[in-house]
Motif scaffolding. Structure first.
Motif, mmCIF file in Angstrom:
data_model
loop_
_atom_site.group_PDB
_atom_site.id
_atom_site.type_symbol
_atom_site.label_atom_id
_atom_site.label_comp_id
_atom_site.label_asym_id
_atom_site.label_seq_id
_atom_site.Cartn_x
_atom_site.Cartn_y
_atom_site.Cartn_z
ATOM 1 N N MET A 111 0.843 -1.168 0.000
ATOM 2 C CA MET A 111 0.000 0.000 0.000
ATOM 3 C C MET A 111 0.892 1.237 0.000
ATOM 4 N N LYS A 112 0.541 2.165 -0.851
ATOM 5 C CA LYS A 112 1.286 3.410 -0.919
ATOM 6 C C LYS A 112 0.718 4.398 0.081
ATOM 7 N N GLY A 113 1.504 5.390 0.412
ATOM 8 C CA GLY A 113 1.062 6.395 1.364
ATOM 9 C C GLY A 113 -0.151 7.153 0.878
ATOM 10 N N SER A 114 -0.191 7.446 -0.426
ATOM 11 C CA SER A 114 -1.340 8.174 -0.968
ATOM 12 C C SER A 114 -2.619 7.358 -0.853
ATOM 13 N N GLU A 115 -2.508 6.043 -0.976
ATOM 14 C CA GLU A 115 -3.684 5.191 -0.816
ATOM 15 C C GLU A 115 -4.188 5.250 0.620
ATOM 16 N N ALA A 116 -3.285 5.257 1.580
ATOM 17 C CA ALA A 116 -3.673 5.316 2.987
ATOM 18 C C ALA A 116 -4.322 6.662 3.309
ATOM 19 N N HIS A 117 -3.817 7.739 2.728
ATOM 20 C CA HIS A 117 -4.382 9.064 2.985
ATOM 21 C C HIS A 117 -5.772 9.220 2.385
ATOM 22 N N ASN A 118 -6.071 8.477 1.320
ATOM 23 C CA ASN A 118 -7.363 8.602 0.649
ATOM 24 C C ASN A 118 -8.466 7.769 1.298
ATOM 25 N N LEU A 119 -8.131 6.941 2.273
ATOM 26 C CA LEU A 119 -9.128 6.105 2.937
ATOM 27 C C LEU A 119 -9.952 6.928 3.928
ATOM 28 N N LYS A 120 -11.212 6.540 4.093
ATOM 29 C CA LYS A 120 -12.034 7.149 5.135
ATOM 30 C C LYS A 120 -11.601 6.565 6.473
ATOM 31 N N ASP A 121 -12.020 7.192 7.565
ATOM 32 C CA ASP A 121 -11.574 6.771 8.894
ATOM 33 C C ASP A 121 -11.930 5.322 9.202
ATOM 34 N N ASP A 122 -13.174 4.919 8.912
ATOM 35 C CA ASP A 122 -13.564 3.544 9.222
ATOM 36 C C ASP A 122 -12.843 2.542 8.330
ATOM 37 N N GLU A 123 -12.589 2.917 7.072
ATOM 38 C CA GLU A 123 -11.828 2.041 6.172
ATOM 39 C C GLU A 123 -10.381 1.932 6.637
ATOM 40 N N LEU A 124 -9.848 3.037 7.142
ATOM 41 C CA LEU A 124 -8.472 3.057 7.636
ATOM 42 C C LEU A 124 -8.300 2.107 8.817
ATOM 43 N N VAL A 125 -9.247 2.137 9.732
ATOM 44 C CA VAL A 125 -9.181 1.255 10.902
ATOM 45 C C VAL A 125 -9.312 -0.203 10.465
ATOM 46 N N ALA A 126 -10.192 -0.475 9.501
ATOM 47 C CA ALA A 126 -10.359 -1.843 9.017
ATOM 48 C C ALA A 126 -9.083 -2.333 8.330
ATOM 49 N N LYS A 127 -8.463 -1.486 7.510
ATOM 50 C CA LYS A 127 -7.212 -1.858 6.837
ATOM 51 C C LYS A 127 -6.103 -2.084 7.855
ATOM 52 N N LEU A 128 -6.070 -1.265 8.905
ATOM 53 C CA LEU A 128 -5.055 -1.427 9.946
ATOM 54 C C LEU A 128 -5.237 -2.755 10.664
ATOM 55 N N ARG A 129 -6.477 -3.103 10.954
ATOM 56 C CA ARG A 129 -6.764 -4.383 11.603
ATOM 57 C C ARG A 129 -6.300 -5.544 10.715
ATOM 58 N N GLU A 130 -6.589 -5.459 9.415
ATOM 59 C CA GLU A 130 -6.180 -6.504 8.471
ATOM 60 C C GLU A 130 -4.658 -6.573 8.342
ATOM 61 N N ALA A 131 -4.011 -5.413 8.300
ATOM 62 C CA ALA A 131 -2.556 -5.383 8.140
ATOM 63 C C ALA A 131 -1.857 -5.966 9.360
ATOM 64 N N LYS A 132 -2.377 -5.673 10.550
ATOM 65 C CA LYS A 132 -1.790 -6.243 11.765
ATOM 66 C C LYS A 132 -1.961 -7.755 11.790
ATOM 67 N N GLU A 133 -3.127 -8.222 11.368
ATOM 68 C CA GLU A 133 -3.371 -9.663 11.331
ATOM 69 C C GLU A 133 -2.460 -10.336 10.312
ATOM 70 N N GLU A 134 -2.274 -9.702 9.156
ATOM 71 C CA GLU A 134 -1.397 -10.265 8.139
ATOM 72 C C GLU A 134 0.049 -10.326 8.640
ATOM 73 N N ALA A 135 0.509 -9.263 9.299
ATOM 74 C CA ALA A 135 1.873 -9.249 9.830
ATOM 75 C C ALA A 135 2.059 -10.361 10.858
ATOM 76 N N PHE A 136 1.069 -10.554 11.715
ATOM 77 C CA PHE A 136 1.150 -11.626 12.703
ATOM 78 C C PHE A 136 1.230 -12.987 12.021
#
Length: 70
Positions: A1-26
């Motif tokens: 994911m690029k930084g511009s993609e992260a900046h374009n997300l809405k707040d709820d989408e951002l939290v969902a992506k963060l949850r998914e990214a943490k799970e993937e890293a684990f």
């Protein structure tokens, strides 16, 4: 994911992506420790994605502790 993609997300989408990214890293770390992971470069990519998303969330002032517990 690029930084511009992260900046374009809405707040709820951002939290969902963060949850998914943490799970993937684990999951990647777990698979690496068991010897199942072939492409170990994905671990670093996943960590950078988590860091990017955390940075954007903190800039927006999102309370991550309460959001991630949901």
């Amino acid at each position: 994911m690029k930084g511009s993609e992260a900046h374009n997300l809405k707040d709820d989408e951002l939290v969902a992506k963060l949850r998914e990214a943490k799970e993937e890293a684990f999951n990647l770390r777990f698979r690496h420790s068991t010897g199942e992971l072939e492409n170990t470069a994905r671990i670093g990519t996943a960590r950078r994605d988590v860091a990017r998303l955390l940075t954007v969330a903190r800039k927006r002032g999102i309370d991550l502790e309460s959001e991630l517990k949901r």
